[in-house]
Design an enzyme around this catalytic site. Structure first.
Site, mmCIF file in Angstrom:
data_model
loop_
_atom_site.group_PDB
_atom_site.id
_atom_site.type_symbol
_atom_site.label_atom_id
_atom_site.label_comp_id
_atom_site.label_asym_id
_atom_site.label_seq_id
_atom_site.Cartn_x
_atom_site.Cartn_y
_atom_site.Cartn_z
ATOM 1 C CE LYS A 1 25.042 11.459 20.582
ATOM 2 N NZ LYS A 1 24.597 12.784 21.056
ATOM 3 C CG ASN B 1 20.320 -0.989 -15.006
ATOM 4 O OD1 ASN B 1 21.106 -1.921 -15.052
ATOM 5 N ND2 ASN B 1 19.059 -1.082 -15.383
ATOM 6 C CG HIS C 1 22.208 3.026 -17.693
ATOM 7 N ND1 HIS C 1 21.508 1.906 -18.037
ATOM 8 C CD2 HIS C 1 21.389 3.758 -16.900
ATOM 9 C CE1 HIS C 1 20.303 1.941 -17.483
ATOM 10 N NE2 HIS C 1 20.209 3.067 -16.784
ATOM 11 C CG PHE D 1 16.670 -4.589 -21.534
ATOM 12 C CD1 PHE D 1 15.908 -5.257 -20.591
ATOM 13 C CD2 PHE D 1 16.254 -3.327 -21.937
ATOM 14 C CE1 PHE D 1 14.758 -4.691 -20.063
ATOM 15 C CE2 PHE D 1 15.105 -2.751 -21.417
ATOM 16 C CZ PHE D 1 14.357 -3.434 -20.478
ATOM 17 C CB THR E 1 20.961 10.682 22.403
ATOM 18 O OG1 THR E 1 21.473 12.013 22.539
ATOM 19 C CG2 THR E 1 19.460 10.728 22.149
ATOM 20 C CG ASP E 2 26.692 11.904 26.016
ATOM 21 O OD1 ASP E 2 27.418 12.209 25.050
ATOM 22 O OD2 ASP E 2 27.140 11.583 27.137
#
Length: 299
Positions: free
Chosen positions: A13, A245, A247, A159, A58-59
């Site tokens: 779930k 990144n 930028h 850089f 799932t419940d």
């Protein structure tokens, strides 16, 4: 002739939104999470014959997540996730593995008349805390983390000296804005951990390294972040970091007769460089099922 067979499978779930408010004192406390539960085992009969006799709904997993927020408490998401995973593996016969993935959303107290209010909060726009807990017959694994931690520094980043080819037009720089929306995960080697203090300490290490390293590359900064965490916490085996990144390009103000000395930028959200790294100990114990994620596991 080849046969068609059932491959790996799991079910659960996903994204149960659970909010736990502690009201036992006049000053209330809030914990706000998104929890996904996932069960693993031999569920072949359900796939091959539609036989649900070994399938916990799932419940039911959803109801358990809410009930455990009360019965077991929800203070540290790692403890909460371990309790859920251990329950599914130890108490549900067909289940031999459980994966619990949790996101926690932070709230800060509203300020009223100059003081923090006891039961009113404002959602914080900071990072989302994460945890992933796996329990199976081979062991228990906890991975802590955070995501969406947007962090920026206006200098202290370079850089230059990069590889070029005929398509390279990027100019080198020794003074740039560096910004990212950091995602980090760290694998514990123990479950006997002060989860709250460790999370706070790791966040401090990540921010300090981002700020203090004279970065020649975002890759370098990520490595220093991971190294600082591992040097500080011997019970962490590895750190995985992902940093897109964000930028910032200097905007051309010359058409207006203005000089732009790295003061006005265009913040461009895409495309972006995506830098990822794992920093680990050379004697780190095997990861086992720690990184077998729920959503996206089959891809």
């Amino acid at each position: 002739m080849s046969r068609i067979i059932l491959g790996k499978n799991q079910y659960g779930k996903a994204e149960n939104r659970v909010v736990r408010i502690y009201r036992d004192t006049p000053r209330h406390e809030i914990h706000d999470i998104n929890v996904s539960t996932c069960l693993r085992g031999d569920f072949s009969a359900a796939h091959l014959a539609g036989d649900q006799s070994e399938v916990l709904p799932t419940d039911t997993q959803k109801q358990t997540a809410y009930a455990y927020a009360k019965s077991n408490g929800l203070v540290s998401i790692e403890d909460y996730g371990l309790a859920l995973a251990r329950h599914f593996v130890n108490d549900v016969e067909p289940v031999d593995g459980a994966r619990i993935e949790i996101e926690e959303y932070a709230w800060e107290r509203a300020i009223v008349d100059g003081a923090e209010h006891d039961y009113t909060w404002i959602r914080k726009g900071q990072e989302v805390r994460t945890a992933a807990i796996t329990v199976d017959g081979a062991g228990e694994w906890v991975v802590g983390g955070l995501k969406d931690m947007v962090i920026l520094k206006s200098t202290g980043s370079e850089f230059a000296g990069f590889l070029t080819d005929p398509y390279t037009i990027l100019e080198p720089t020794h003074d740039r804005v560096m910004a990212t929306s950091l995602a980090a995960q760290w694998r514990f080697t123990s479950t006997d951990v002060d989860w709250e203090a460790t999370f706070a300490g790791i966040k401090i290490q990540l921010v300090e390294q981002f700020a203090l390293v004279q970065s020649l590359a975002l890759q370098q900064t990520l490595f220093e972040m991971g190294r600082a965490v591992l040097e500080t916490y011997p019970f962490i085996a590895e750190v995985r970091l992902s940093a897109p990144n964000k930028h910032h390009f200097i905007y051309d103000l010359t058409p207006f007769g203005l000089q732009n000395d790295k003061e006005v930028f265009n913040a461009d959200d895409r495309p972006y460089g995506l830098i990822q790294a794992t920093v680990t100990r050379d004697d780190a114990p095997a990861a086992g099922a720690a990184w077998d994620v729920y959503q996206g596991w089959l891809s």
